[in-house]
Design an enzyme around this catalytic site. Structure first.
Site, PDB file in Angstrom:
ATOM      1  N   HIS A 134       0.838  -1.208   0.000  1.00  0.00           N
ATOM      2  CA  HIS A 134       0.000   0.000   0.000  1.00  0.00           C
ATOM      3  C   HIS A 134       0.875   1.261   0.000  1.00  0.00           C
ATOM      4  O   HIS A 134       0.673   2.176  -0.811  1.00  0.00           O
ATOM      5  CB  HIS A 134      -0.913  -0.052   1.238  1.00  0.00           C
ATOM      6  CG  HIS A 134      -1.793   1.141   1.398  1.00  0.00           C
ATOM      7  ND1 HIS A 134      -3.142   1.129   1.078  1.00  0.00           N
ATOM      8  CD2 HIS A 134      -1.534   2.396   1.838  1.00  0.00           C
ATOM      9  CE1 HIS A 134      -3.658   2.323   1.325  1.00  0.00           C
ATOM     10  NE2 HIS A 134      -2.704   3.107   1.787  1.00  0.00           N
ATOM     11  N   GLU A 135       1.858   1.291   0.877  1.00  0.00           N
ATOM     12  CA  GLU A 135       2.731   2.467   0.971  1.00  0.00           C
ATOM     13  C   GLU A 135       3.544   2.661  -0.307  1.00  0.00           C
ATOM     14  O   GLU A 135       3.708   3.779  -0.786  1.00  0.00           O
ATOM     15  CB  GLU A 135       3.674   2.337   2.180  1.00  0.00           C
ATOM     16  CG  GLU A 135       2.981   2.392   3.522  1.00  0.00           C
ATOM     17  CD  GLU A 135       2.198   3.677   3.720  1.00  0.00           C
ATOM     18  OE1 GLU A 135       2.690   4.752   3.335  1.00  0.00           O
ATOM     19  OE2 GLU A 135       1.077   3.613   4.244  1.00  0.00           O
ATOM     20  N   HIS A 138       1.554   4.362  -3.024  1.00  0.00           N
ATOM     21  CA  HIS A 138       1.439   5.825  -2.904  1.00  0.00           C
ATOM     22  C   HIS A 138       2.615   6.503  -3.615  1.00  0.00           C
ATOM     23  O   HIS A 138       2.454   7.550  -4.235  1.00  0.00           O
ATOM     24  CB  HIS A 138       1.430   6.248  -1.435  1.00  0.00           C
ATOM     25  CG  HIS A 138       0.088   6.132  -0.770  1.00  0.00           C
ATOM     26  ND1 HIS A 138      -1.074   6.651  -1.319  1.00  0.00           N
ATOM     27  CD2 HIS A 138      -0.274   5.591   0.412  1.00  0.00           C
ATOM     28  CE1 HIS A 138      -2.086   6.417  -0.487  1.00  0.00           C
ATOM     29  NE2 HIS A 138      -1.638   5.764   0.556  1.00  0.00           N
ATOM     30  N   GLU A 195      -6.331   6.561  -1.692  1.00  0.00           N
ATOM     31  CA  GLU A 195      -6.380   5.380  -0.822  1.00  0.00           C
ATOM     32  C   GLU A 195      -6.851   4.146  -1.595  1.00  0.00           C
ATOM     33  O   GLU A 195      -6.297   3.053  -1.441  1.00  0.00           O
ATOM     34  CB  GLU A 195      -7.302   5.633   0.378  1.00  0.00           C
ATOM     35  CG  GLU A 195      -6.674   6.469   1.471  1.00  0.00           C
ATOM     36  CD  GLU A 195      -5.381   5.864   1.981  1.00  0.00           C
ATOM     37  OE1 GLU A 195      -5.411   4.770   2.536  1.00  0.00           O
ATOM     38  OE2 GLU A 195      -4.329   6.493   1.797  1.00  0.00           O
TER      39      GLU A 195
HETATM   40 ZN   LIG Z   1      -2.706   5.137   2.130  1.00  0.00          ZN
END
Ligand SMILES: [Zn+2]
Length: 274
Positions: A134-135, A138, A195
């Protein structure tokens, strides 16, 4: 026999978009096809990422726990190995911070920070891979560039030249835009669209690395449960969650489970031990 979807996956297209944006800023496009306004070059973002990472290493206590470092590196190495070469990231630096904070971050230029407190919430290698994937997304999807670009336009007083030169006057605001809320007082949360992108492509990354994407669901459930505890996850303040997240993660399983099974069949069976 599972069809190889690597060339048509959002992750691959995203890699092309990242390559594209190094040539011409205006053609930047997120993996979901929305156009992005990016005012900073990848080189500037990499420099900011590297500077901010050095800053974090000074501010936080770096863990010397060899077993914990080996565990986090094992997961990070497996996930980053799945980042398409088109992103041009040739090496990754992974640091574990000795802190109760439930948090993790990735920065442009191949930097990953994991707080030891996260390991109480991310209870196995697959859950840790969920957060790292997830990171990473980004960063790969240039969300920090997008956020920094927007903050400049909305008059936070950030000047591109100052930021690019690493002026200490702007360091706090720059770090906040990179998702690092340390000592700044302002937390700049990612938007709901960002997100969703990070969840979706993060799942793809972890699944391609041979981590079980189904573990993303208990991970975010653990995160929500911890929100009511003594040390509410800091991660949640920069990564706002909502009730749709779990439903979306469940809906995405049909796409990522075959990728996971294919990775396992190809011998990618990570065995990172906490
Ligand atoms: Zn996030």
């Amino acid at each position: 026999m599972v069809k190889d979807t690597s060339m048509t996956s959002p992750l691959f297209k995203l890699g092309l978009a990242a390559l594209c944006s190094t040539l011409l800023a205006s053609c930047a496009q997120s993996p979901t096809g929305r156009s992005q306004m990016l005012l900073f070059s990848p080189q500037q973002m990499n420099q900011l990422g590297a500077d901010s990472f050095e800053q974090m290493k000074k501010q936080e206590k770096v863990s010397k726990d060899a077993r914990m470092n080996a565990y986090v590196s094992c997961v990070a190495k497996a996930v980053t190995a799945q980042v398409p070469a088109s992103y041009g990231i040739t090496s990754w630096e992974v640091v574990v911070f000795d802190s109760k904070q439930v948090n993790a971050f990735a920065l442009p230029g191949g930097k990953i920070g994991v707080y030891s407190g996260l390991l109480k919430v991310a209870k196995n290698q697959d859950q840790l891979a969920t957060v790292i994937g997830h990171e990473l997304t980004h960063v790969l999807a240039q969300h920090s560039n997008e956020r920094l670009s927007r903050s400049q336009l909305t008059g936070l007083g950030l000047a591109a030249a100052d930021i690019a030169m690493g002026s200490s006057e702007y360091r706090g605001a720059t770090m906040a835009a990179l998702g690092l809320g340390v000592e700044v007082g302002v937390m700049l949360p990612y938007g709901r669209t960002q997100e969703s992108e990070a969840d979706r492509l993060g799942l793809e990354l972890m699944a391609r690395a041979g981590f079980n994407p189904a573990e993303a669901i208990p991970l975010w459930q653990n995160m929500s449960a911890a929100a009511g505890g003594n040390t509410p996850p800091k991660l949640l303040s920069t990564h706002p969650s909502n009730e749709n997240r779990i439903a979306e993660l469940q809906a995405q399983q049909a796409y990522v489970l075959p990728l996971f099974k294919q990775a396992r069949a190809n011998g990618l069976v990570p065995q990172c031990k906490a």
